[in-house]
Design an enzyme around this catalytic site. Structure first.
Site, short mmCIF file in Angstrom:
data_model
loop_
_atom_site.label_atom_id
_atom_site.label_comp_id
_atom_site.label_asym_id
_atom_site.label_seq_id
_atom_site.Cartn_x
_atom_site.Cartn_y
_atom_site.Cartn_z
N HIS A 1 -30.97 -18.68 -3.71
CA HIS A 1 -30.71 -20.21 -3.91
C HIS A 1 -29.33 -20.60 -4.39
CE1 HIS A 1 -31.02 -23.91 -6.48
NE2 HIS A 1 -31.80 -24.26 -5.58
N ARG B 1 -4.00 -1.81 9.04
CA ARG B 1 -3.60 -0.45 8.21
C ARG B 1 -5.01 0.60 7.71
NH1 ARG B 1 -0.55 -4.78 6.31
NH2 ARG B 1 1.68 -4.61 6.47
N ARG C 1 -3.55 1.42 13.22
CA ARG C 1 -2.59 2.50 12.63
C ARG C 1 -3.39 3.53 11.99
NH1 ARG C 1 2.55 0.88 9.16
NH2 ARG C 1 0.80 1.35 7.46
N GLY D 1 8.39 -0.86 13.21
CA GLY D 1 8.27 -1.20 11.92
C GLY D 1 9.64 -1.65 11.18
N SER D 2 9.86 -2.79 11.16
CA SER D 2 11.25 -3.26 10.72
C SER D 2 11.74 -2.46 9.42
CB SER D 2 11.53 -4.73 10.83
OG SER D 2 10.46 -5.20 9.99
N ASN D 3 10.96 -2.47 8.44
CA ASN D 3 11.11 -1.95 6.88
C ASN D 3 11.72 -0.23 7.10
OD1 ASN D 3 10.64 -4.29 5.67
ND2 ASN D 3 8.41 -3.46 5.35
N ASP D 4 11.07 0.32 8.01
CA ASP D 4 11.40 1.97 7.90
C ASP D 4 12.69 2.12 8.76
OD1 ASP D 4 9.93 3.20 6.04
OD2 ASP D 4 8.40 3.66 7.36
N GLU E 1 10.03 3.43 14.20
CA GLU E 1 10.41 3.06 12.66
C GLU E 1 11.58 4.23 12.31
OE1 GLU E 1 7.05 3.34 10.32
OE2 GLU E 1 6.17 4.77 11.64
N CYS F 1 6.02 -5.58 13.65
CA CYS F 1 5.03 -5.97 12.53
C CYS F 1 6.03 -6.02 11.27
CB CYS F 1 3.71 -5.09 12.56
SG CYS F 1 4.10 -3.43 12.33
#
Length: 800
Positions: free
Chosen positions: A419, A509, A577, A700-703, A679, A750
């Site tokens: 409820h 992830r 991944r 993976g643009s960061n790595d 990456e 990504c």
């Protein structure tokens, strides 16, 4: 028997609401039209609206009811006094002989059909305005269970008539503008399902929190179903993905949550009240009420009912403990999520918060700050402070007036179909139900934050949190050649984003599911018998309760967690991944420390692909593969693409693909595609060779920036040098896109950069990238940026 007094379910249809009310008309509709699709409804009959009016007229109650309601309207009596006066007058009324005779004759025939004398029946109220698509009368009229014999049946029917004037029913009709004297009440008399020694519950053909329309949500508890409806127990919860139910070889159960189920409602002994609540056994609390086959059977019935009615449905079901048979005992239109406009979309994000005080099941998706007001009983409503967070054990319809004045609601008990949950949705209030001990841990005037914005789990935080609200307008989003996908990690929140017209999930992830939903290191589960850490052993025993095989816990939890992400945007592709923890992060999992080396620089250490064929982790990776195979082959999510992270060399790629094949994941078999993260500079330099082994790349643009520029992405000192738009990084990106396309492989990216920098999104479009994957709250902005960039842009190529 006079047709105007009693009618059998099999002669009724949904057009008979004026005759027998929405609930009984719906039962008749299902008996007539859905039995051929296997939906079982217990036999029964209904008294008509004419029978109710004849009872009222025979006892000359119209004038006294009208006079009492006029006094209430004028403020000369209070609601409780008016309701009590009307109910007592009805209960003291005498049955017209022809009406009583019709009901008794029908009951005798029902007993004959059932093959038993004085058959036990359920006696349910069905108002003539009840269960219409624009109104929910949930719980406003009474239901009486385990009624036996003619005298008890007539008494229960009279009490149903009286329940048309409960305080809550009077209030609701006043608020909705219904004329009290224009509403009549029909009584449904239905053979009891012996769920007192089986189980019962509620199911919805739509996700009750997000409106996701591809899910059936089922709540289940031991005993009679009133405990679930009233929120008296924390039920089991199952979620089933509807689009895959038509294939009998699949088991698309995407969620199985074991509820506490501390008590159950059973038949009482002769002479006592018809039912009584008793504690459940330890074995019952530790066991699921339904088997997988029963969950799927109920879900298929739910889909059949929804298809027939043409709208999302709210359905009550019961399982007979003697025969094991399943039944549907009620069905009505769902009245909250199905009415929301598709373009209404608001996203909440907590920026900073205090410590977690409580958790429970979240209702809604909002965040609210407010002082606690702890109320034990409805009689204490007078001291409630408007705008406070209502904290109580559980609610019933008598609590509605106070719930309307609350900023949020927190209860000790109840599930998503209780409820408290239903009314909170109708009122648009965030609520957290089934916390267990909110009334013990919280106190009046305590400042708290109620957060329902973090998925299925709701949180009560200490103090007032800082949070932001984003309005997402999903109207007029342009079409683009470049696919714009979502980055998702949290299975509990995945369904929140189903309305976003994304082209799939570009990055899911796995490690988020492992750390938050599994919590134990996979190698600690594989080697549990030799695990020396006693504290870790105890924690694993608690985590894996109900699983005879510790590794099955990992596979099952991982597959189900990932399935919610796979379902959210089905049938669009979902790229998952495999786990990409660093060794220090793996070591923090329960039991993980003995299985991880200590490294000076885990960022470029024993991570990604190098783990999967190593003796240190190969058995753990095998469990990941088993979960992915179950996700695709047993559950049916063939839209899942597997992606390998941090793959340093072509030789390493071959070794990983071989291990995957050993575990039943062979690239190309049953449509399986395998991608690789791009990456590392070697992924770009050897792009042609990698493209021969994988179906696609995800940048993976960061790595890639970190390793191209030699800049630690976590270094504050070097922060200004970390630039994804550096021409060296852009050369890498343009080159891999070109080489991949020559080999027929797809390429996506990504990362946050396209969200933060429109010019970077334009660069990717000029390079001809296939997809860009972003966070959900960035989707609309990036989609528009991509559309603008696609207008008359020439393709660029990498320059040496």
């Amino acid at each position: 028997m006079p047709a105007q007094e009693v009618v059998w379910f099999e002669t009724l249809g949904r057009g008979d609401v004026a005759l027998v009310g929405g609930k009984n008309a719906s039962l008749g509709e299902m008996v007539r039209h859905l039995a051929q699709r296997g939906v079982a409804v217990p036999a029964g009959f209904a008294s008509t609206a004419q029978a109710f009016r004849r009872f009222i007229d025979a006892n000359q109650l119209n004038e006294s009811i009208s006079a009492t309601l006029q006094q209430l309207q004028a403020g000369r009596v209070v609601l409780a006094e008016a309701g009590d006066t009307i109910r007592r007058a009805i209960i003291q009324g005498e049955w017209p002989p022809e009406t009583a005779g019709a009901i008794i004759d029908a009951y005798k025939e029902l007993c004959r059909r059932a093959g038993k004398e004085n058959a036990d029946v359920a006696v349910r109220s069905s108002a003539t305005a009840e269960d219409l698509p624009d109104a929910s009368f949930a719980g406003q009229q009474e239901t009486f269970l385990n009624i036996r014999g003619e005298t008890a049946l007539l008494d229960a029917c009279r009490r149903c008539f009286a329940s048309l004037f409960t305080d809550r029913a009077i209030s609701y009709r006043q608020a909705k503008g219904f004329n009290h004297l224009k509403v009549a009440l029909s009584v449904g008399v239905q053979l009891m399902v012996r769920s007192d020694i089986g189980g019962a519950g509620v199911m919805f053909t739509i996700d009750t929190e997000t409106g996701f329309n591809k899910i059936v949500v089922i709540d289940a508890a031991w005993g009679l179903g009133e405990t679930v409806v009233q929120g008296a127990v924390d039920p089991d919860e199952y979620q089933v993905f509807k689009p895959l139910l038509s294939d009998p070889s699949l088991t698309p159960i995407v969620e199985k949550r074991l509820g506490g189920k501390a008590q159950k409602l059973i038949y009482a002994k002769e002479g006592d009240r018809p039912t009584r609540a008793v504690p459940t056994s330890k074995a019952e609390r530790a066991a699921f009420v339904l088997t997988d086959s029963e969950i799927l059977a109920l879900a298929r019935w739910a889909v059949a009912i929804e298809d027939h009615y043409g709208c999302p449905m709210d359905i009550e079901w019961a399982k007979d403990g003697e025969s094991g048979a399943l039944y549907v005992v009620q069905a009505r239109p769902e009245t909250v999520q199905s009415r929301k406009a598709p373009s209404e979309f608001r996203s909440y994000r907590i920026i900073s918060k205090g410590r977690t005080l409580l958790t429970g099941l979240s209702v809604g998706d909002a965040v609210v700050n407010g002082p606690v007001c702890l109320i034990e009983t409805p009689q204490d409503i007078g001291r409630f402070v408007d705008g406070a967070v209502l904290v109580t054990e559980n609610t019933d319809p008598d609590w509605v007036p106070i719930m309307k004045r609350a900023a949020a609601i927190v209860t000790d008990r109840g599930g998503r179909t209780s409820h408290a949950a239903i009314v909170s949705r109708e009122l648009g209030l965030p609520a957290i139900v089934g916390t267990g001990d909110a009334t013990r841990l919280l106190h009046d005037e305590q400042e708290v934050t109620v957060s329902c914005a973090e998925g299925d789990q709701g949180y009560v935080y200490e103090g007032f949190a800082e949070f932001e609200i984003k309005e997402l307008d999903l109207r007029g989003i342009p079409a683009t050649r470049t696919k714009v996908m979502l980055n998702l990690a949290n299975p509990a929140a995945a369904f929140r984003w189903w309305r976003i017209p994304a082209d799939g999930v570009g990055l899911a992830r796995m490690e988020f599911v492992v750390s938050n939903h599994i919590k134990a290191h996979p190698m600690a589960l594989v080697n549990f018998d030799s695990l020396e850490d006693q504290q870790a052993r105890q924690t694993i025993v608690e985590l894996t309760q109900g699983y005879t095989d510790k590794t099955e816990y990992f596979v099952d939890r991982l597959a189900r967690g990932l399935s919610r992400i796979a379902a959210a945007l089905y049938p669009n592709p979902v790229i998952i991944r495999t786990s990409d923890f660093k060794t220090n992060e793996y070591a923090n999992l329960v039991g993980g420390a003995p299985f991880e080396p200590k490294e000076e620089n885990p960022m470029i250490g024993f991570r990604g692909a190098s783990r999967y064929y190593s003796p240190r982790y190969r058995d753990g990776f095998a469990l990941e593969c088993q979960a992915l195979r179950r996700l695709r082959e047993d559950m049916g999510f063939t839209n899942v693409i597997v992606m390998i992270p941090f793959c340093r060399s072509v030789g390493e790629a071959d070794r990983v693909l071989a291990v995957m094949a050993e575990n039943g994941l062979r690239r190309g078999d049953k449509g399986l595609e395998v991608y690789v993260m791009c990456e590392i500079p070697s992924n770009v330099i050897l792009a042609k060779a990698f493209a021969e082994r994988f179906d696609g790349f995800s940048i993976g643009s960061n790595d890639l920036t970190q390793l191209t520029l030699g800049v630690d992405r976590d270094s504050e000192e070097l922060a200004e040098l970390f630039d994804e738009q550096n021409e060296a990084v852009e050369w890498m990106i343009a080159n891999v896109i070109g080489e991949a396309h020559k080999a027929g492989a797809k390429v996506g990216l990504c990362g946050q950069a396209p969200s933060d920098h429109p010019e970077f999104a334009a660069f990717l479009v000029r390079c001809g990238i296939d997809s860009i994957s972003v966070s959900p709250d960035s989707f609309v902005a990036v989609k528009r940026q991509v559309a603008a960039a696609e207008t008359g842009v020439a393709t660029v190529s990498a320059k040496p």
